[in-house]
Design an enzyme around this catalytic site. Structure first.
Site, PDB file in Angstrom:
ATOM      1  N   TRP A   1     -57.197  -2.347 -40.264  1.00  0.00           N
ATOM      2  CA  TRP A   1     -57.353  -1.160 -40.556  1.00  0.00           C
ATOM      3  C   TRP A   1     -58.848  -1.067 -40.385  1.00  0.00           C
ATOM      4  CZ3 TRP A   1     -54.262   3.353 -41.443  1.00  0.00           C
ATOM      5  CH2 TRP A   1     -54.849   4.219 -42.054  1.00  0.00           C
TER       6      TRP A   1
ATOM      7  N   GLU B   1     -52.483  20.056 -58.321  1.00  0.00           N
ATOM      8  CA  GLU B   1     -52.038  18.751 -57.560  1.00  0.00           C
ATOM      9  C   GLU B   1     -50.747  18.273 -58.164  1.00  0.00           C
ATOM     10  OE1 GLU B   1     -51.909  15.335 -55.027  1.00  0.00           O
ATOM     11  OE2 GLU B   1     -52.530  17.524 -54.872  1.00  0.00           O
TER      12      GLU B   1
END
Length: 614
Positions: free
Chosen positions: A75, A484
């Protein structure tokens, strides 16, 4: 979050390593590679893209049937996701091959020293430095274990390193500091992996390593030592999970696993951000200090969860930098004919770096000659490539569609941007910036404190499985947290949920309040701008009308107790940083409630991880 596999035993290592990498694909990656020890030489292959690209290359140019090897799915952090930056990396004599997870903070100084000695680097990575340093130690006569101890003692950051020596074909050596590594213990064979999924089909006997430890595996056994060479012991345990649970580290959902990964994700996002002089350094900024000094307005564009991170950024940037900030939904940005100049900085926040609305918005900004900075989790994706600079969040792959650690690391990046601008523009003194950085570096511990009380949140969620609507209230930086929290509940529990600024209650939303309605209240820390007292007033208003108040407030806040039907305490942190801890119980609440309702938490209906169409 890269995938790592190591093997020593009687079986052909290629098959074991490739199979292990395939089991680690769920972690997300952008390149893959393998290195084998073959009669005094290193044989390796590595390819950008999916594991299938590596397998195709190996099929066309077969590797020898040897029994010691290491593998990696990368990654990207340092360097774009290309063949040359893929792991493994080798020393200049090709005696050592190394794979690596994490970030070596002092790699730039080490690389400079190696290059001054005539070493030519073959990649843009921090990993390659470790390969050259290990080879340097081996040339003094040290074995690979001692070489690893010596090299790791001089490294800074969080890392897992796994290495093989062409002249020592029956040994794999690894080291860890604040980065995952587990040993698989077999009969006549031993394994290394980023997690137990790498070897669970071969053995269920595992060993957990402590911090700053080196492990050596051979066919015959496993030995552990500290970086200083002192003998040490790992912790043996039996894995009774199946493969699916092993991938999730024993959790039922990737989302839950990712919530619990947040302390490490926040720490990783802070790695390497301060130079030896104490000043903030954002290596991939690519905008000059003068460019940033000329900025007279900032427009943040984002979508969904990233938009709420941008709302928090507005509070931080305007407070620390005194620059006006607008926060725009990316899908609306182009269509209102925004006023942009060459002194406007457009900040695009996107976890995937491929969000279609956000991409089109930055292209519009560039046509208008504005500067564009990306905040992104995916190295080499389109939005960072088309921006003037980027701050990578280093969250690692996020499998759950509903973002959790992605949000926290975006918040960290936003705080870093605000502090960097304050440093460049001189709107805050150096000691003030250092104080905030010190506070940020304490946040992983604070997030862990919240996670340690997860059972309290789970019990609360189970108490509300019959609720058909939930409201969320917040003020100041707690307002985006409320939004959120509501979004998480919508995404995975499919419940009506709304977030409001508490001061707006009397302007309409209070009409929704009825007997027994659960309202989650994010209470600001005490002592600033009367925020705390005004929030309590709002809580009193809804409680008087029959709402059930579920309050998140800092530890020691006794003033909230008379007005909270349920009180969950948060660590004491500054008001601007409170979103990093306040959102965590809301994530846990949504995850557990959705689980109790029988929903697919990781793949909620109608949603995709990366929205690549407008």
């Amino acid at each position: 979050m890269c995938g790592i596999v190591g093997y020593v035993g009687p079986k052909p290592a290629e098959g074991v390593v490739i199979e292990g990498l395939r089991r680690l694909e769920y972690r997300g990656y952008d390149s893959a590679g393998i290195a084998l020890v073959d009669g005094g030489s290193i044989v390796s292959d590595k390819r950008a893209g999916k594991l299938a690209n590596l397998e195709k290359a190996i099929a066309e140019s077969p590797l020898p049937p040897v029994t010691t090897g290491i593998g990696h799915t990368r990654w990207a952090t340092h360097g774009a996701p290309t063949d040359r930056n893929a792991h493994p990396h080798v020393g200049r004599q090709r005696r050592v091959a190394v794979v690596h997870n994490g970030i070596i903070e002092n790699f730039a100084a080490l690389r400079h020293r190696l290059e001054s000695q005539g070493v030519e680097m073959a990649s843009d990575t921090d990993t390659e430095v470790a390969a050259h340093l290990l080879e340097e130690q081996l040339e003094t006569g040290a074995d690979l274990t001692v070489a690893m101890q010596t090299v790791c003692s001089g490294l800074e950051g969080a890392f897992t390193l796994v290495a093989v020596d062409a002249q020592d074909p029956d040994r794999v050596v690894a080291a860890r500091r604040n980065s995952p590594l587990v040993v698989g213990i077999g009969e006549g064979e031993n394994f290394l992996g980023s997690d137990v999924a790498a070897f669970i089909e071969h053995t269920r006997e595992a060993m957990e390593l402590g911090q700053d430890q080196v492990v050596t595996i051979t066919r015959e056994g496993v030995s552990v030592s500290g970086f200083d060479g002192t003998p040490a012991e790992g912790t043996r345990y039996h894995v009774d999970w199946d493969l699916s649970a092993a991938e999730k580290d024993g959790h039922d959902w990737f989302m839950r696993k990712e919530i619990f990964e947040q302390p490490r994700a926040v720490a990783d996002s802070l790695l390497g951000r301060r130079g030896e002089d104490g000043l903030l350094q954002l290596d991939e900024m690519r905008l000059s200090d003068q460019d940033l000094r000329d900025i007279d307005k900032i427009i943040i564009i984002a979508a969904g969860t990233s938009f709420y991170a941008g709302m928090v950024a507005k509070y931080a940037i305007e407070h620390w930098c005194r620059i006006p900030v607008e926060v725009e939904l990316a899908s609306e940005f182009r269509y209102r004919d925004p006023i942009l100049t060459s002194d406007t900085l457009v900040v695009a926040i996107s976890q995937s770096g491929e969000t279609a609305d956000t991409l089109q918005a930055i292209r519009h900004a560039r046509v208008q000659r504005s500067k564009v900075l990306a905040i992104c989790n995916t190295n080499g994706s389109t939005i960072p490539r088309e921006s003037d600079g980027v701050i990578y969040t280093h969250a690692g792959p996020e499998i759950g569609v509903a973002s959790t650690k992605g949000f926290l690391t975006q918040l960290v990046a936003c705080y870093l941007l605000a502090l960097y601008l304050a440093q460049v523009k001189g709107t805050r003194f150096g000691d003030e910036i250092s104080q905030v950085m010190d506070q940020l570096e304490q946040m992983p511990g604070h997030v862990q404190t919240v996670l340690d009380k997860a059972d309290e949140v789970y019990a609360l969620a189970r108490d509300h499985v019959d609720s058909r609507s939930v409201l969320f209230l917040g003020r100041h930086a707690g307002y985006p947290v409320a939004l959120e929290g509501a979004l998480k509940l919508k995404e995975i529990a499919y419940l009506h949920a709304e977030g409001f600024a508490a001061g707006e209650l009397k302007h309409g939303p209070i009409a929704l309040v009825e007997e027994g309605l659960p309202i989650l209240c994010v209470v600001p820390p005490r002592g600033r701008d009367q925020l705390h007292d005004k929030m309590i007033s709002g809580i009193q208003e809804v409680r008087a009308r029959g709402a059930r108040t579920l309050c998140l407030a800092e530890e020691g806040d006794t003033t909230i107790e008379p007005y909270a039907d349920v009180l969950f305490t948060l660590p004491q942190v500054p008001v601007l940083l409170q979103p990093l801890v306040a959102v965590v119980p809301l994530q846990l609440f949504a995850c557990e409630l959705a689980s109790q309702l029988g929903h697919d938490v990781d793949q909620p209906r109608n949603l995709a991880k990366s929205v690549t169409v407008e």
